[in-house]
Enzyme design. Structure first.
Site, PDB file in Angstrom:
ATOM      1  N   CYS A  44      58.002  65.333  -5.656  1.00 46.68           N
ATOM      2  CA  CYS A  44      57.532  66.725  -5.760  1.00 46.68           C
ATOM      3  C   CYS A  44      57.296  67.299  -4.362  1.00 46.68           C
ATOM      4  O   CYS A  44      57.704  68.428  -4.061  1.00 46.68           O
ATOM      5  CB  CYS A  44      56.235  66.803  -6.554  1.00 46.68           C
ATOM      6  SG  CYS A  44      56.358  66.282  -8.273  1.00 46.68           S
ATOM      7  N   CYS A  70      52.736  63.162  -6.248  1.00 45.16           N
ATOM      8  CA  CYS A  70      54.144  62.852  -6.524  1.00 45.16           C
ATOM      9  C   CYS A  70      54.995  63.030  -5.257  1.00 45.16           C
ATOM     10  O   CYS A  70      55.160  64.152  -4.771  1.00 45.16           O
ATOM     11  CB  CYS A  70      54.625  63.774  -7.646  1.00 45.16           C
ATOM     12  SG  CYS A  70      56.397  63.820  -7.895  1.00 45.16           S
TER      13      CYS A  70
END
Length: 149
Positions: free
Chosen positions: A73, A70
């Site tokens: 993230c 991600c």
């Protein structure tokens, strides 16, 4: 602060320690492994450690549900790290890799990542999806804790 004792779970050996509230800021060590209870870094949690930290810590626990693939993230990771330095020892910051712990992600209905979930006394009191900067993380936690009280 008062001299009440709090249960603080060691980020290293996961032993529950009793620490006087007025000594949280004095770099307390674990009674079992003798390592620092707070180092200003988020801790990685698997399902077993998650239950122990969220269920037994008597300080709030902020969990970042994330995944290595991600982009947002990975972008938020340094801000979350910096927020740990700012919020500890009054809030424990932790990370749950949803790829390694899909059961936890399912248990808490994590549908997008990153998702921050704030736990107080073992129950979730606030949730925020999407990447945030350090200042936003700290302000969000402080506002959520003020509402939870």
């Amino acid at each position: 602060m008062s001299a009440e004792s709090l249960h603080i779970v060691c980020p290293h050996c996961h032993t529950t320690n009793r620490v006087r509230a007025d000594q949280l800021g004095q770099a307390p060590d674990c009674g079992r492994c003798h390592r620092p209870l707070f180092e200003g870094h988020p801790i990685a949690l698997d399902a077993e450690a998650f239950e122990r930290h969220v269920g037994r810590n008597q300080i709030p626990v902020l969990v970042d549900f994330w995944a290595p693939w991600c982009g947002p993230c990975r972008m938020m990771a340094p801000a979350f790290e910096a927020a740990a330095r700012q919020l500890e020892p009054h809030v424990r910051l932790a990370k749950v890799n949803t790829e390694e712990e899909p059961g936890l992600a399912a248990q808490f209905g994590i549908r997008s990542i990153p998702t921050l979930a704030l736990f107080v006394g073992g129950r979730e009191v606030a949730r925020q999806a999407g990447a945030m900067g350090q200042g936003d993380i700290v302000r969000w936690v402080q506002a959520a804790l003020a509402q939870a009280r």
